[in-house]
Design a protein around this motif. Structure first.
Motif, PDB file in Angstrom:
ATOM      1  N   ALA A   1      11.838  23.946  -6.940  1.00 38.59           N
ATOM      2  CA  ALA A   1      10.676  23.375  -7.637  1.00 38.59           C
ATOM      3  C   ALA A   1      10.679  23.693  -9.129  1.00 38.59           C
ATOM      4  O   ALA A   1      10.124  22.934  -9.925  1.00 38.59           O
ATOM      5  N   GLY A   2      11.269  24.826  -9.518  1.00 38.03           N
ATOM      6  CA  GLY A   2      11.322  25.180 -10.931  1.00 38.03           C
ATOM      7  C   GLY A   2       9.975  25.546 -11.522  1.00 38.03           C
ATOM      8  O   GLY A   2       9.728  25.321 -12.714  1.00 38.03           O
ATOM      9  N   ILE A   3       9.101  26.152 -10.706  1.00 43.02           N
ATOM     10  CA  ILE A   3       7.745  26.491 -11.139  1.00 43.02           C
ATOM     11  C   ILE A   3       7.610  28.009 -11.214  1.00 43.02           C
ATOM     12  O   ILE A   3       7.971  28.724 -10.273  1.00 43.02           O
ATOM     13  N   SER A   4       7.083  28.521 -12.306  1.00 44.22           N
ATOM     14  CA  SER A   4       6.984  29.967 -12.482  1.00 44.22           C
ATOM     15  C   SER A   4       5.807  30.583 -11.737  1.00 44.22           C
ATOM     16  O   SER A   4       5.823  31.773 -11.416  1.00 44.22           O
ATOM     17  N   ASP A   5       4.760  29.784 -11.468  1.00 42.82           N
ATOM     18  CA  ASP A   5       3.534  30.321 -10.866  1.00 42.82           C
ATOM     19  C   ASP A   5       3.044  29.331  -9.817  1.00 42.82           C
ATOM     20  O   ASP A   5       2.136  28.538 -10.045  1.00 42.82           O
ATOM     21  N   ALA A   6       3.659  29.404  -8.631  1.00 39.74           N
ATOM     22  CA  ALA A   6       3.401  28.395  -7.604  1.00 39.74           C
ATOM     23  C   ALA A   6       2.017  28.499  -6.991  1.00 39.74           C
ATOM     24  O   ALA A   6       1.596  27.598  -6.270  1.00 39.74           O
ATOM     25  N   HIS A   7       1.290  29.587  -7.271  1.00 44.20           N
ATOM     26  CA  HIS A   7      -0.002  29.784  -6.622  1.00 44.20           C
ATOM     27  C   HIS A   7      -1.169  29.765  -7.605  1.00 44.20           C
ATOM     28  O   HIS A   7      -2.271  30.199  -7.269  1.00 44.20           O
ATOM     29  N   CYS A   8      -0.919  29.255  -8.792  1.00 43.95           N
ATOM     30  CA  CYS A   8      -2.003  29.131  -9.757  1.00 43.95           C
ATOM     31  C   CYS A   8      -3.058  28.158  -9.230  1.00 43.95           C
ATOM     32  O   CYS A   8      -2.732  27.070  -8.749  1.00 43.95           O
ATOM     33  N   GLY A   9      -4.317  28.544  -9.320  1.00 49.51           N
ATOM     34  CA  GLY A   9      -5.401  27.735  -8.780  1.00 49.51           C
ATOM     35  C   GLY A   9      -5.931  26.679  -9.721  1.00 49.51           C
ATOM     36  O   GLY A   9      -6.860  25.949  -9.373  1.00 49.51           O
ATOM     37  N   MET A  10      -5.350  26.566 -10.924  1.00 51.37           N
ATOM     38  CA  MET A  10      -5.754  25.509 -11.845  1.00 51.37           C
ATOM     39  C   MET A  10      -4.562  24.593 -12.061  1.00 51.37           C
ATOM     40  O   MET A  10      -3.524  24.995 -12.587  1.00 51.37           O
ATOM     41  N   ARG A  11      -4.697  23.360 -11.608  1.00 51.93           N
ATOM     42  CA  ARG A  11      -3.629  22.380 -11.708  1.00 51.93           C
ATOM     43  C   ARG A  11      -4.230  20.984 -11.679  1.00 51.93           C
ATOM     44  O   ARG A  11      -5.364  20.803 -11.233  1.00 51.93           O
ATOM     45  N   ALA A  12      -3.494  20.009 -12.154  1.00 48.34           N
ATOM     46  CA  ALA A  12      -3.970  18.626 -12.190  1.00 48.34           C
ATOM     47  C   ALA A  12      -2.948  17.729 -11.509  1.00 48.34           C
ATOM     48  O   ALA A  12      -1.747  17.985 -11.563  1.00 48.34           O
ATOM     49  N   PHE A  13      -3.440  16.681 -10.878  1.00 47.19           N
ATOM     50  CA  PHE A  13      -2.557  15.745 -10.195  1.00 47.19           C
ATOM     51  C   PHE A  13      -3.253  14.397 -10.123  1.00 47.19           C
ATOM     52  O   PHE A  13      -4.473  14.295 -10.258  1.00 47.19           O
ATOM     53  N   THR A  14      -2.475  13.366  -9.899  1.00 51.67           N
ATOM     54  CA  THR A  14      -3.058  12.030  -9.797  1.00 51.67           C
ATOM     55  C   THR A  14      -3.519  11.775  -8.366  1.00 51.67           C
ATOM     56  O   THR A  14      -3.001  12.366  -7.412  1.00 51.67           O
ATOM     57  N   LYS A  15      -4.466  10.878  -8.213  1.00 54.40           N
ATOM     58  CA  LYS A  15      -4.911  10.506  -6.874  1.00 54.40           C
ATOM     59  C   LYS A  15      -3.752   9.887  -6.083  1.00 54.40           C
ATOM     60  O   LYS A  15      -3.610  10.130  -4.875  1.00 54.40           O
ATOM     61  N   ASP A  16      -2.913   9.129  -6.770  1.00 52.92           N
ATOM     62  CA  ASP A  16      -1.761   8.529  -6.107  1.00 52.92           C
ATOM     63  C   ASP A  16      -0.805   9.609  -5.588  1.00 52.92           C
ATOM     64  O   ASP A  16      -0.308   9.521  -4.463  1.00 52.92           O
ATOM     65  N   ALA A  17      -0.555  10.643  -6.396  1.00 59.90           N
ATOM     66  CA  ALA A  17       0.330  11.729  -5.959  1.00 59.90           C
ATOM     67  C   ALA A  17      -0.281  12.474  -4.783  1.00 59.90           C
ATOM     68  O   ALA A  17       0.433  12.859  -3.847  1.00 59.90           O
ATOM     69  N   TYR A  18      -1.593  12.678  -4.808  1.00 61.89           N
ATOM     70  CA  TYR A  18      -2.256  13.337  -3.684  1.00 61.89           C
ATOM     71  C   TYR A  18      -2.019  12.572  -2.388  1.00 61.89           C
ATOM     72  O   TYR A  18      -1.710  13.164  -1.341  1.00 61.89           O
ATOM     73  N   ARG A  19      -2.144  11.279  -2.434  1.00 63.28           N
ATOM     74  CA  ARG A  19      -1.926  10.466  -1.239  1.00 63.28           C
ATOM     75  C   ARG A  19      -0.473  10.533  -0.772  1.00 63.28           C
ATOM     76  O   ARG A  19      -0.198  10.626   0.423  1.00 63.28           O
ATOM     77  N   ARG A  20       0.444  10.499  -1.724  1.00 62.56           N
ATOM     78  CA  ARG A  20       1.860  10.526  -1.368  1.00 62.56           C
ATOM     79  C   ARG A  20       2.274  11.866  -0.779  1.00 62.56           C
ATOM     80  O   ARG A  20       3.169  11.918   0.083  1.00 62.56           O
ATOM     81  N   MET A  21       1.649  12.944  -1.185  1.00 66.61           N
ATOM     82  CA  MET A  21       2.020  14.266  -0.664  1.00 66.61           C
ATOM     83  C   MET A  21       1.536  14.482   0.771  1.00 66.61           C
ATOM     84  O   MET A  21       2.089  15.324   1.478  1.00 66.61           O
ATOM     85  N   GLU A  22       0.506  13.778   1.189  1.00 71.45           N
ATOM     86  CA  GLU A  22      -0.006  13.883   2.557  1.00 71.45           C
ATOM     87  C   GLU A  22      -0.251  15.351   2.949  1.00 71.45           C
ATOM     88  O   GLU A  22       0.265  15.855   3.951  1.00 71.45           O
ATOM     89  N   LEU A  23      -1.041  16.034   2.169  1.00 71.11           N
ATOM     90  CA  LEU A  23      -1.310  17.464   2.376  1.00 71.11           C
ATOM     91  C   LEU A  23      -2.152  17.676   3.627  1.00 71.11           C
ATOM     92  O   LEU A  23      -3.026  16.875   3.950  1.00 71.11           O
ATOM     93  N   GLN A  24      -1.913  18.792   4.321  1.00 71.02           N
ATOM     94  CA  GLN A  24      -2.569  19.026   5.601  1.00 71.02           C
ATOM     95  C   GLN A  24      -3.084  20.439   5.797  1.00 71.02           C
ATOM     96  O   GLN A  24      -3.964  20.660   6.626  1.00 71.02           O
ATOM     97  N   THR A  25      -2.547  21.432   5.126  1.00 69.78           N
ATOM     98  CA  THR A  25      -2.916  22.823   5.419  1.00 69.78           C
ATOM     99  C   THR A  25      -4.335  23.122   4.947  1.00 69.78           C
ATOM    100  O   THR A  25      -4.770  22.676   3.884  1.00 69.78           O
ATOM    101  N   THR A  26      -5.044  23.919   5.723  1.00 68.28           N
ATOM    102  CA  THR A  26      -6.465  24.160   5.465  1.00 68.28           C
ATOM    103  C   THR A  26      -6.754  25.471   4.753  1.00 68.28           C
ATOM    104  O   THR A  26      -7.866  25.681   4.281  1.00 68.28           O
ATOM    105  N   GLY A  27      -5.783  26.373   4.679  1.00 69.96           N
ATOM    106  CA  GLY A  27      -6.014  27.682   4.091  1.00 69.96           C
ATOM    107  C   GLY A  27      -5.417  27.819   2.701  1.00 69.96           C
ATOM    108  O   GLY A  27      -5.139  26.839   2.009  1.00 69.96           O
ATOM    109  N   MET A  28      -5.155  29.081   2.314  1.00 73.16           N
ATOM    110  CA  MET A  28      -4.610  29.360   0.992  1.00 73.16           C
ATOM    111  C   MET A  28      -3.204  28.807   0.805  1.00 73.16           C
ATOM    112  O   MET A  28      -2.756  28.592  -0.328  1.00 73.16           O
ATOM    113  N   GLU A  29      -2.484  28.583   1.912  1.00 76.81           N
ATOM    114  CA  GLU A  29      -1.135  28.046   1.795  1.00 76.81           C
ATOM    115  C   GLU A  29      -1.114  26.618   1.262  1.00 76.81           C
ATOM    116  O   GLU A  29      -0.043  26.065   0.968  1.00 76.81           O
ATOM    117  N   PHE A  30      -2.281  26.012   1.130  1.00 77.29           N
ATOM    118  CA  PHE A  30      -2.405  24.698   0.505  1.00 77.29           C
ATOM    119  C   PHE A  30      -1.731  24.677  -0.865  1.00 77.29           C
ATOM    120  O   PHE A  30      -1.108  23.677  -1.248  1.00 77.29           O
TER     121      PHE A  30
END
Length: 261
Positions: A170-199
């Motif tokens: 992924a090439g990300i230095s801080d994979a668990h940072c709680g401040m991030r931005a994303f597009t609605k289209d990307a959210y749909r494409r990722m099909e996220l499912q986890t309900t806890g902190m592992e989100f």
């Protein structure tokens, strides 16, 4: 921007992915909330004031996850649109917020005043530039004294972020940072499912696997304004992150140990 745009009318709950044409918003800030009465109002006010300063059409969606301390009322009085998510969990709240948001650009942050909600313009600029996901990085930015326990800063986050990069590039230095931005289209494409902190891990992993365009910007982490312990449970939540990463990487979990055996 006029005041009417900062406090939109209440939308019906439970309607699935909100129509992006339901209201003329460009950006929605999503904040999960569980008993954050001390800070949620401040966070909402900062975000709305930033929208006005930038001339951005935006809304704040606070997702209440079962508060009993008056957080919902405080958030509404500050100008947020509050929706309720009965399923407990960080991921549950954020997924509900993404579904309810009425904007193509989404910014997630915590309601404890640890992230700077006056610093939204760089996230918005990143999405406008064509990125699907703009990650905040506390490790490349500034962590103020008292803002993060030492074992999270020097052990948990570096180890888990390093493992995630090893497994998924992924090439990300801080994979668990709680401040991030994303597009609605990307959210749909990722099909996220986890309900806890592992989100937090799931989003980065699926963005990397899906070849989404990811950017990272340094941010400042402040000591939160809580008068109680955080909801995060270090060992339990670290294990959930690790388990999710391994299950999503069958080569490392099954093939390599099998070859070795």
């Amino acid at each position: 921007m006029n005041e009417a745009a900062t406090k939109p009318a209440e939308a019906p709950e439970g309607h699935g992915l909100a129509s992006e044409t339901a209201a003329p918003f460009e950006v929605a800030v999503i904040m999960p909330c569980l008993d954050e009465a001390r800070t949620v109002g401040v966070c909402v006010s900062k975000a709305l004031a930033t929208f006005r300063r930038l001339g951005v059409r935006g809304e704040v969606v606070v997702v209440d996850n079962g508060s009993t301390d008056g957080s919902r009322e405080i958030a509404e009085q500050a100008g947020a649109r509050v929706v309720r998510e009965e399923r407990r969990g960080y991921g549950s709240a954020l997924m509900r917020g993404a579904e309810e948001a009425r904007a193509p650009f989404l910014i997630m942050a915590d309601a404890d005043d640890s992230y700077d909600l006056t610093d939204l313009d760089r996230f918005i600029a990143g999405l406008r530039a064509g990125n699907d996901l703009v990650m905040g990085s506390r490790r490349r930015g500034t962590i103020l004294p008292g803002a993060m326990p030492w074992h999270h800063r020097w052990i948990g986050n570096p180890v888990l972020s390093g493992l995630l990069n090893l497994l998924f590039r992924a090439g990300i230095s801080d994979a668990h940072c709680g401040m991030r931005a994303f597009t609605k289209d990307a959210y749909r494409r990722m099909e996220l499912q986890t309900t806890g902190m592992e989100f937090a891990s799931e989003m980065v992993i699926k963005a990397a696997l899906g070849k989404l365009r990811i950017a990272e910007i340094p941010i400042t982490l402040h000591p939160d304004g809580r008068d109680r312990p955080p909801h995060l449970r270090s060992f339990r939540d670290d294990w959930r992150h690790l388990r999710f990463m391994l299950l999503f990487s069958p080569t490392y979990l099954f093939l390599l140990p099998g070859v070795l055996c």
